[in-house]
Design a protein around this motif. Structure first.
Motif, PDB file in Angstrom:
ATOM      1  N   ARG A   1       2.468   1.741  -3.361  1.00  0.00           N
ATOM      2  CA  ARG A   1       1.581   2.345  -4.357  1.00  0.00           C
ATOM      3  C   ARG A   1       1.478   3.855  -4.181  1.00  0.00           C
ATOM      4  O   ARG A   1       1.343   4.597  -5.149  1.00  0.00           O
ATOM      5  N   LYS A   2       1.562   4.270  -2.928  1.00  0.00           N
ATOM      6  CA  LYS A   2       1.519   5.723  -2.688  1.00  0.00           C
ATOM      7  C   LYS A   2       2.764   6.396  -3.250  1.00  0.00           C
ATOM      8  O   LYS A   2       2.705   7.484  -3.796  1.00  0.00           O
ATOM      9  N   ARG A   3       3.885   5.713  -3.064  1.00  0.00           N
ATOM     10  CA  ARG A   3       5.142   6.354  -3.459  1.00  0.00           C
ATOM     11  C   ARG A   3       5.430   6.232  -4.951  1.00  0.00           C
ATOM     12  O   ARG A   3       6.063   7.094  -5.532  1.00  0.00           O
TER      13      ARG A   3
ATOM     14  N   PRO B   1       3.180   5.608  -7.792  1.00  0.00           N
ATOM     15  CA  PRO B   1       1.857   5.349  -8.365  1.00  0.00           C
ATOM     16  C   PRO B   1       1.921   4.877  -9.808  1.00  0.00           C
ATOM     17  O   PRO B   1       1.028   4.165 -10.264  1.00  0.00           O
TER      18      PRO B   1
ATOM     19  N   GLU C   1       0.839  -1.207   0.000  1.00  0.00           N
ATOM     20  CA  GLU C   1       0.000   0.000   0.000  1.00  0.00           C
ATOM     21  C   GLU C   1       0.874   1.257   0.000  1.00  0.00           C
ATOM     22  O   GLU C   1       0.635   2.209  -0.749  1.00  0.00           O
ATOM     23  N   GLU C   2       1.923   1.214   0.835  1.00  0.00           N
ATOM     24  CA  GLU C   2       2.833   2.362   0.886  1.00  0.00           C
ATOM     25  C   GLU C   2       3.577   2.504  -0.446  1.00  0.00           C
ATOM     26  O   GLU C   2       3.811   3.607  -0.936  1.00  0.00           O
TER      27      GLU C   2
END
Lengths: 191, 287
Positions: free
Chosen positions: B273-275, B277, B270-271
């Protein structure tokens, strides 16, 4: 990689370019003395010599990305030193630049300092001889003095002196010849 | 044409005798420091950290503090286990002595720490689960087959002859006690007989049940603690990866999944994907 006294200057510089500070350290230890004395003899001002000396090394560090071993490293280093010195003269001592631009053969021979050793009964120790030589060296025109120092401190050949100072080979050779002649004349019987 | 300069030997020897000035030390240090900064390396220094004279006292102090903490923790846990709830009809362990023990060979091979883990989890669950109807829980349990399952013949023999044998062999005995006769396999009608196996057995059963309930409900202190632990782990993982390339992140995620740490892997993903994208995550890192 372990660098040592046998490592070539160019290899050391390339090592530094690829991020090895230890290579620079070896290179610096090898050339710092000669370069420092180059400035001391040329400027005759300790503080100024230190400033220019530091500038040259900083320029070398900054420009390491552009270094290519197309010539001897010492030629490259003294080319930087020469340029920095000329730059300083242009900004602060305009008269000297004229001296650099003059053809050395037209420059007057420095008035030799009468060696006190003209009287054979007086013993000169090495310190007195050194002082005499330094006085004569200071009296030389800038280009001749520079050529002489490059030859004796950096161990450059005529070709390399020409490359470092941006003159023709013949000009460099001529400067050296004049410098040597004046110093010999000034030192009289001691040489 | 000679390349050598027209040097005068006399002058050269005189010049060589001149003093050899060298740059001052502060200039050396400044230039070398600039070179190190430029290459991103650090100056070679003697080993940093505590002075040698302080290392031994610090090490001794650390060992003492850790030992005291561990002993205190063990004493606390022992008290809590002794203070656990008992079934009112729980018999004396003595009643179970001299009974033959029937055990599954598979079960017997399990390591003792399985029991220890379950006991700890049960202890935590027990603290948080509300004190409601233990018999109802037993009835619930009897309806649901649980691992490890026993062969019907073994279960039958256990009904007749409870397998618990208070063991003087420590944890191995405890493993056998629990694993060979899981309370879930005992029908409710025979619960009193099973409960006769002793207070420890009942307490353990109670704790295991509490832990199971807590897991099902997901709102207990154990759950909260597990969530906090996971968050801490994930935070540490993300911290380690913060400067890493995307490939390194994905490699770590795959490694977590290989280790069965899907929860951590999901959180790191999840992290990620944030970093990153725009980065295409390969399927094996997804699940």
């Amino acid at each position: 990689m372990g660098w040592n006294a046998d490592s070539g200057d160019e290899a050391l510089m390339l090592g530094f370019c690829s991020g090895d500070a230890a290579a620079f350290e070896v290179l610096y230890q090898r050339h710092k003395g000669g370069l420092y004395r180059y400035f001391v003899r040329q400027c005759r001002d300790g503080a100024l010599a230190e400033e220019l000396f530091q500038d040259v090394w900083m320029n070398l560090i900054r420009a390491r990305e552009n270094y290519t071993p197309s010539a001897k490293f010492s030629t490259y280093l003294y080319r930087l030193a020469h340029n920095r010195l000329i730059d300083h003269y242009r900004r602060h001592v305009r008269g000297v630049v004229v001296s650099y631009d003059d053809d050395c053969e037209g420059a007057s021979v420095a008035e030799p300092v009468a060696p006190r050793g003209a009287q054979p009964e007086i013993e000169y120790d090495s310190r007195q001889l050194a002082a005499q030589l330094l006085t004569l060296l200071e009296a030389l025109p800038e280009p001749q003095r520079e050529a002489f120092i490059l030859q004796h401190e950096a161990g450059l050949s005529v070709e390399e002196i020409a490359a470092a100072t941006g003159v023709s080979r013949e000009t460099a050779k001529s400067r050296l010849r004049y410098a040597a002649a004046k110093l010999r004349q000034g030192m009289g019987e001691w040489v | 044409m000679s390349d050598r300069a027209p040097a005068d030997p006399g002058v050269s020897s005189l010049y060589a005798a001149l003093p050899r000035e060298t740059p001052p030390d502060h200039l050396d240090a400044a230039i070398l420091a600039a070179a190190r900064r430029a290459t991103g390396s650090r100056p070679r220094k003697p080993a940093r950290g505590l002075p040698v004279a302080w290392r031994l006292p610090f090490a001794v102090a650390a060992v003492v503090v850790l030992s005291v903490s561990l002993v205190t923790l063990m004493i606390d846990e022992g008290d809590q286990q002794r203070a656990g709830p008992h079934f009112p009809d729980a018999p004396e362990p003595r009643a179970l002595e001299a009974k033959p023990q029937v055990k599954s060979p598979v079960v017997a091979e399990r390591p003792a720490r399985v029991e220890q883990k379950a006991s700890n989890a049960a202890s935590l669950g027990e603290r948080t689960a509300d004190a409601e109807k233990p018999k109802k829980r037993l009835a619930d349990r009897a309806d649901v087959p649980r691992e490890p399952t026993m062969a019907p013949a073994i279960a039958e023999s256990q009904k007749a002859e409870p397998a618990v044998q208070p063991s003087a062999e420590g944890s191995v005995g405890r493993v056998e006690m629990r694993e060979t006769a899981p309370p879930a396999a005992v029908p409710m009608a025979e619960a009193p007989a099973a409960a006769d196996r002793g207070g420890d057995r009942a307490a353990m059963t109670e704790r295991a049940e509490g832990a199971a309930r807590a897991r099902r409900q997901g709102v207990t202190a154990e759950g909260q603690r597990a969530a906090v632990d996971q968050a801490t782990r994930v935070k540490r993982l993300i911290g380690d990866l913060s400067e890493a390339a995307p490939e390194k992140w994905l490699e770590k995620i795959r490694e977590l999944r290989r280790d069965g740490r899907d929860g951590d892997a999901d959180a790191v993903l999840e992290e990620f994907r944030k970093r990153f994208p725009a980065y295409n995550v390969p399927p094996q890192s997804e699940k």
